[in-house]
Design a protein around this motif. Sequence first.
Motif, PDB file in Angstrom:
ATOM      1  N   GLY A   7       0.734  -1.131  -0.086  1.00 22.06           N
ATOM      2  CA  GLY A   7       0.061  -0.231   0.065  1.00 22.06           C
ATOM      3  C   GLY A   7       0.773   1.382   0.103  1.00 22.06           C
ATOM      4  N   THR A   8       2.216   1.270   0.212  1.00 21.68           N
ATOM      5  CA  THR A   8       2.946   2.427   0.417  1.00 21.68           C
ATOM      6  C   THR A   8       3.486   2.532  -1.016  1.00 21.68           C
ATOM      7  N   PRO A   9       3.451   3.716  -1.821  1.00 21.45           N
ATOM      8  CA  PRO A   9       3.913   4.169  -2.962  1.00 21.45           C
ATOM      9  C   PRO A   9       5.743   3.923  -3.041  1.00 21.45           C
ATOM     10  N   THR A  10       6.127   3.474  -3.737  1.00 22.57           N
ATOM     11  CA  THR A  10       7.466   3.511  -4.034  1.00 22.57           C
ATOM     12  C   THR A  10       7.861   3.628  -5.424  1.00 22.57           C
ATOM     13  N   SER A  11       9.222   4.036  -5.902  1.00 23.10           N
ATOM     14  CA  SER A  11       9.442   4.284  -7.239  1.00 23.10           C
ATOM     15  C   SER A  11      10.107   3.417  -7.793  1.00 23.10           C
ATOM     16  N   LEU A  12      10.272   3.319  -9.172  1.00 25.04           N
ATOM     17  CA  LEU A  12      11.185   2.673 -10.026  1.00 25.04           C
ATOM     18  C   LEU A  12      12.352   3.308 -10.511  1.00 25.04           C
ATOM     19  N   SER A  13      13.416   2.694 -10.665  1.00 24.96           N
ATOM     20  CA  SER A  13      14.543   3.396 -11.501  1.00 24.96           C
ATOM     21  C   SER A  13      14.826   2.529 -12.824  1.00 24.96           C
ATOM     22  N   GLY A  14      15.617   3.369 -13.751  1.00 21.71           N
ATOM     23  CA  GLY A  14      15.661   2.831 -14.796  1.00 21.71           C
ATOM     24  C   GLY A  14      14.898   3.216 -16.062  1.00 21.71           C
ATOM     25  N   LYS A  15      15.284   3.047 -17.351  1.00 24.57           N
ATOM     26  CA  LYS A  15      14.523   3.283 -18.434  1.00 24.57           C
ATOM     27  C   LYS A  15      13.212   2.504 -18.597  1.00 24.57           C
ATOM     28  N   GLN A  16      12.095   3.324 -18.554  1.00 22.74           N
ATOM     29  CA  GLN A  16      10.830   2.712 -18.887  1.00 22.74           C
ATOM     30  C   GLN A  16      10.766   2.253 -20.277  1.00 22.74           C
ATOM     31  N   ILE A  17      10.506   0.990 -20.625  1.00 24.04           N
ATOM     32  CA  ILE A  17      10.292   0.687 -21.925  1.00 24.04           C
ATOM     33  C   ILE A  17       8.951   0.258 -22.075  1.00 24.04           C
ATOM     34  N   ASN A  18       8.319   0.463 -23.239  1.00 21.87           N
ATOM     35  CA  ASN A  18       6.792   0.176 -23.263  1.00 21.87           C
ATOM     36  C   ASN A  18       6.429  -0.684 -24.897  1.00 21.87           C
ATOM     37  N   VAL A  19       5.219  -1.081 -24.862  1.00 21.55           N
ATOM     38  CA  VAL A  19       4.720  -1.823 -25.978  1.00 21.55           C
ATOM     39  C   VAL A  19       5.387  -1.364 -27.171  1.00 21.55           C
ATOM     40  N   GLY A  20       5.656  -1.950 -28.071  1.00 26.92           N
ATOM     41  CA  GLY A  20       6.126  -1.377 -29.516  1.00 26.92           C
ATOM     42  C   GLY A  20       7.635  -1.107 -29.742  1.00 26.92           C
ATOM     43  N   GLU A  21       8.306  -0.902 -28.356  1.00 24.00           N
ATOM     44  CA  GLU A  21       9.808  -0.626 -28.526  1.00 24.00           C
ATOM     45  C   GLU A  21      10.569  -1.913 -28.575  1.00 24.00           C
ATOM     46  N   ASP A  22      11.872  -1.731 -28.752  1.00 23.65           N
ATOM     47  CA  ASP A  22      12.698  -2.615 -28.958  1.00 23.65           C
ATOM     48  C   ASP A  22      12.953  -3.241 -27.322  1.00 23.65           C
ATOM     49  N   ALA A  23      13.215  -4.463 -27.139  1.00 25.25           N
ATOM     50  CA  ALA A  23      13.328  -5.150 -26.004  1.00 25.25           C
ATOM     51  C   ALA A  23      14.853  -5.141 -25.884  1.00 25.25           C
ATOM     52  N   PRO A  24      15.567  -4.520 -24.966  1.00 28.74           N
ATOM     53  CA  PRO A  24      16.922  -4.376 -24.989  1.00 28.74           C
ATOM     54  C   PRO A  24      17.500  -6.006 -24.654  1.00 28.74           C
ATOM     55  N   GLU A  25      18.525  -6.508 -25.119  1.00 28.01           N
ATOM     56  CA  GLU A  25      19.327  -7.560 -24.869  1.00 28.01           C
ATOM     57  C   GLU A  25      19.888  -7.515 -23.677  1.00 28.01           C
ATOM     58  N   VAL A  26      19.905  -8.249 -22.855  1.00 27.46           N
ATOM     59  CA  VAL A  26      20.514  -8.056 -21.523  1.00 27.46           C
ATOM     60  C   VAL A  26      21.083  -9.556 -21.079  1.00 27.46           C
ATOM     61  N   ILE A  27      22.490  -9.425 -20.597  1.00 24.21           N
ATOM     62  CA  ILE A  27      23.089 -10.602 -20.075  1.00 24.21           C
ATOM     63  C   ILE A  27      23.022 -10.746 -18.744  1.00 24.21           C
ATOM     64  N   LEU A  28      22.319 -11.866 -18.281  1.00 22.79           N
ATOM     65  CA  LEU A  28      22.178 -12.132 -16.737  1.00 22.79           C
ATOM     66  C   LEU A  28      23.015 -13.388 -16.601  1.00 22.79           C
ATOM     67  N   VAL A  29      22.693 -14.117 -15.200  1.00 17.46           N
ATOM     68  CA  VAL A  29      23.544 -15.067 -14.615  1.00 17.46           C
ATOM     69  C   VAL A  29      22.736 -16.356 -14.671  1.00 17.46           C
ATOM     70  N   GLY A  30      22.892 -17.434 -14.924  1.00 22.17           N
ATOM     71  CA  GLY A  30      22.187 -18.556 -15.074  1.00 22.17           C
ATOM     72  C   GLY A  30      22.299 -19.316 -13.691  1.00 22.17           C
ATOM     73  N   LYS A  31      21.576 -20.227 -13.322  1.00 23.70           N
ATOM     74  CA  LYS A  31      21.793 -21.169 -12.190  1.00 23.70           C
ATOM     75  C   LYS A  31      23.190 -21.746 -12.164  1.00 23.70           C
ATOM     76  N   ASP A  32      23.749 -21.918 -13.123  1.00 24.59           N
ATOM     77  CA  ASP A  32      24.868 -22.732 -13.459  1.00 24.59           C
ATOM     78  C   ASP A  32      26.224 -21.760 -13.366  1.00 24.59           C
ATOM     79  N   LEU A  33      25.649 -20.537 -13.307  1.00 26.49           N
ATOM     80  CA  LEU A  33      26.805 -19.568 -13.501  1.00 26.49           C
ATOM     81  C   LEU A  33      27.294 -19.017 -14.962  1.00 26.49           C
ATOM     82  N   ASN A  34      26.453 -19.672 -15.897  1.00 29.76           N
ATOM     83  CA  ASN A  34      26.720 -19.372 -17.124  1.00 29.76           C
ATOM     84  C   ASN A  34      25.652 -17.935 -17.616  1.00 29.76           C
TER      85      ASN A  34
END
Length: 165
Positions: A7-34
């Motif tokens: 119930g308490t408002p909080t903000s989000l940081s980062g660049k908001q992306i919207n429907v119709g825009e390109d989805a940035p490719e991001v490299i994350l870490v898998g459960k096997d560290l790959n």
Amino acid sequence: MSVKFKGTPTSLSGKQINVGEDAPEVILVGKDLNEVKVGGAKGKYQIINVVPSLDTGVCATQTRKFNEKAASLPNASVFVVSVDLPFAQGRFCSAEGIENLVVASDFRNKSFGQNYGVLLAGSPLEGVLTRAVFVVDPSGKIVYKEICEEITQEPDYNKPLEVIK
């Protein structure tokens, strides 16, 4: 953009992306560290299921439900993204029998949170990701986006699937 935590408002940081825009490719870490790449053009749909932590009941439920639904989606890859450590993600998947989706951690540099605008700021959960669902089409465009207004509530499970079918 802001969301609520119990119930308490909080903000989000980062660049908001919207429907119709390109989805940035991001490299994350898998459960096997790959490396696990999400976003961008992959030649098939991607459901990116974003949770604050797999160590909470709502996040666990959300992940289990998307795991069940992913089994029937031959034309899609389904991911769950959180800032949980890869080891914890692996234990969760083993304990819950999660086999139909890919877990990916944004713990290193929070690049997913920043590039998709879902990193919580100014709340007790600052530094984790908010609850959200994105669908990326085969060409790399965002075709569905839901950022849950209240972090403690589950997302819509049917709408992302309807976009794909």
